[in-house]
Write a protein that holds these residues in place. Structure first.
Motif, PDB file in Angstrom:
ATOM      1  N   ILE A 127       0.838  -1.205   0.000  1.00  0.00           N
ATOM      2  CA  ILE A 127       0.000   0.000   0.000  1.00  0.00           C
ATOM      3  C   ILE A 127       0.871   1.252   0.000  1.00  0.00           C
ATOM      4  O   ILE A 127       0.610   2.211  -0.735  1.00  0.00           O
ATOM      5  N   ALA A 132      -1.604   4.899  -6.128  1.00  0.00           N
ATOM      6  CA  ALA A 132      -2.938   5.211  -5.618  1.00  0.00           C
ATOM      7  C   ALA A 132      -3.548   3.927  -5.071  1.00  0.00           C
ATOM      8  O   ALA A 132      -3.149   2.817  -5.446  1.00  0.00           O
ATOM      9  N   VAL A 133      -4.530   4.103  -4.191  1.00  0.00           N
ATOM     10  CA  VAL A 133      -5.258   2.973  -3.607  1.00  0.00           C
ATOM     11  C   VAL A 133      -6.742   3.187  -3.843  1.00  0.00           C
ATOM     12  O   VAL A 133      -7.271   4.277  -3.614  1.00  0.00           O
ATOM     13  N   LEU A 134      -7.402   2.134  -4.302  1.00  0.00           N
ATOM     14  CA  LEU A 134      -8.840   2.153  -4.579  1.00  0.00           C
ATOM     15  C   LEU A 134      -9.504   1.116  -3.692  1.00  0.00           C
ATOM     16  O   LEU A 134      -9.103  -0.049  -3.675  1.00  0.00           O
ATOM     17  N   VAL A 135     -10.524   1.530  -2.926  1.00  0.00           N
ATOM     18  CA  VAL A 135     -11.171   0.625  -1.972  1.00  0.00           C
ATOM     19  C   VAL A 135     -12.674   0.867  -1.973  1.00  0.00           C
ATOM     20  O   VAL A 135     -13.142   1.943  -2.356  1.00  0.00           O
ATOM     21  N   VAL A 147      -6.757   0.678   5.724  1.00  0.00           N
ATOM     22  CA  VAL A 147      -6.169   0.935   4.402  1.00  0.00           C
ATOM     23  C   VAL A 147      -5.986   2.427   4.184  1.00  0.00           C
ATOM     24  O   VAL A 147      -4.911   2.892   3.767  1.00  0.00           O
ATOM     25  N   LEU A 148      -7.025   3.214   4.458  1.00  0.00           N
ATOM     26  CA  LEU A 148      -6.967   4.660   4.247  1.00  0.00           C
ATOM     27  C   LEU A 148      -5.922   5.305   5.158  1.00  0.00           C
ATOM     28  O   LEU A 148      -5.210   6.231   4.737  1.00  0.00           O
ATOM     29  N   ALA A 151      -2.363   4.531   3.816  1.00  0.00           N
ATOM     30  CA  ALA A 151      -2.103   5.331   2.625  1.00  0.00           C
ATOM     31  C   ALA A 151      -1.883   6.795   2.980  1.00  0.00           C
ATOM     32  O   ALA A 151      -0.994   7.455   2.412  1.00  0.00           O
ATOM     33  N   THR A 158      -5.965   8.269  -2.150  1.00  0.00           N
ATOM     34  CA  THR A 158      -6.978   7.232  -1.918  1.00  0.00           C
ATOM     35  C   THR A 158      -8.284   7.580  -2.618  1.00  0.00           C
ATOM     36  O   THR A 158      -8.715   8.735  -2.630  1.00  0.00           O
ATOM     37  N   LEU A 160     -12.262   6.160  -2.670  1.00  0.00           N
ATOM     38  CA  LEU A 160     -13.231   5.313  -1.982  1.00  0.00           C
ATOM     39  C   LEU A 160     -14.551   5.291  -2.737  1.00  0.00           C
ATOM     40  O   LEU A 160     -15.180   6.328  -2.943  1.00  0.00           O
ATOM     41  N   VAL A 176     -10.798  10.964   3.347  1.00  0.00           N
ATOM     42  CA  VAL A 176     -10.487  10.264   2.103  1.00  0.00           C
ATOM     43  C   VAL A 176     -10.165  11.328   1.058  1.00  0.00           C
ATOM     44  O   VAL A 176     -10.715  12.437   1.089  1.00  0.00           O
ATOM     45  N   ASP A 177      -9.244  11.036   0.164  1.00  0.00           N
ATOM     46  CA  ASP A 177      -8.873  12.017  -0.865  1.00  0.00           C
ATOM     47  C   ASP A 177      -9.974  12.189  -1.901  1.00  0.00           C
ATOM     48  O   ASP A 177     -10.318  13.303  -2.279  1.00  0.00           O
TER      49      ASP A 177
END
Length: 316
Positions: A127, A132-135, A147-148, A151, A158, A160, A176-177
């Protein structure tokens, strides 16, 4: 571009029905189909088909469905090495598709709800190294928060997708971004229905007050809005004949993330996302309907030609 997708993996069991049965009623359906799905896996496949290097984090059962779900991800070059296995059964979604392409979905989360904070911590380094992270919310909310948080500390953007939506979301996650709701989800989160740019602006402002830095709002076939530091942007939807709306939102979300990371342009990302979502509804099933990069490019090329002809007609 390294994208980490954290979320659910489900085997979708599709049964076409028309009409949908009422209480105590039995109707005859069409042929049953078994199709890989789950919002997390759908978004991972969609992003990979659009050119991102994708790592999937999540959990499946030690059963036949689990093996199939991983195999299908690998077929699309999604890295599955960090998908973990539970003693619970793999997630299953029962999808009923109606004549107009709309669907009704019942999800049995199974192993997805066994994917806890301790499982995410095992993947902390992945992570932290992502672009970038997608959840989404088909895994426990505590896991989403972890997770958030990981990150955020690492400075990783991030995204969401708050589905299925829950009214206490921001009490649980705090920040969250990018948040990517549809119109029903944003109304649940803010109490503000969205039916035009004015109400979209009000809803986005409420989400930003709650803890979202930027808002990407899906409004189905009508298109999408973005509210960020540059104000409000809108992209009209592309008109297609719907077959099955399953995974359209997943394709939209993944396409926006991939294009935004690639070009850092909201306008470009909105247009690509709307095209990917439109293409997805023209085919049946979750992952089988997700478009490839060349499909989106060809679709947009045709759209540009049509828009040019329309402008010439208006000016003549």
């Amino acid at each position: 571009m390294n994208l980490v997708v954290v979320g659910s993996l489900n085997m979708d069991i599709l049964i076409p029905t028309d009409p949908y049965p009422g209480p105590g009623e039995t109707v005859m359906g069409g042929d049953i189909q078994y199709v890989p799905g789950g919002k997390g896996a759908n978004q991972a496949v969609a992003a990979a088909r659009l050119g991102a290097h994708v790592t999937m984090l999540g959990m499946v059962g030690a059963d036949g469905y689990g093996k199939q779900l991983k195999k299908m991800l690998e077929h699309d070059h999604v890295d599955t090495e960090l998908i973990q296995t539970s003693d619970k059964s793999s997630g299953v979604a029962f999808v009923h598709i109606e004549k107009d392409g709309e669907n009704r979905i019942i999800v049995s989360p199974g192993a997805n709800y066994a994917y806890g904070v301790e499982n995410v911590l095992k993947c902390k380094n992945m992570i932290e190294r992502a672009d970038a992270v997608l959840v989404q919310l088909e895994i426990p909310i505590e896991t989403v928060k972890a997770v958030l948080d990981i990150a955020a500390v690492a400075g990783v953007p991030t995204f969401l997708d708050p589905a299925p939506a829950r009214a206490d979301l921001f009490e649980q996650i705090g920040h969250v971004d990018w948040i990517v709701p549809n119109e029903s989800e944003v109304e649940l989160l803010t109490g503000q229905p969205v039916y035009d740019i004015k109400t979209a602006r009000l809803a986005a402002a409420k989400l930003q007050q709650l803890g979202a830095r930027r808002v990407l709002l899906k409004v189905g076939s009508y298109g999408a809005y973005v509210s960020d530091e540059n104000g409000m942007s809108f992209q009209p939807g592309f008109q297609v004949v719907p077959v099955d709306t399953t995974a359209a939102g997943d394709a939209f979300c993944a396409a926006f993330v991939v294009d935004y990371l690639r070009y850092n342009s909201v306008h470009s990302a909105l247009r690509v996302a709307c095209a990917a979502g439109a293409l997805t509804v023209t085919k049946q099933g979750a992952q089988p309907s997700l478009p490839y990069a060349e499909d989106v490019t060809a679709f947009l090329d045709v759209a540009i030609e049509v828009e040019g002809l329309a402008q010439q007609s208006e000016s003549s």
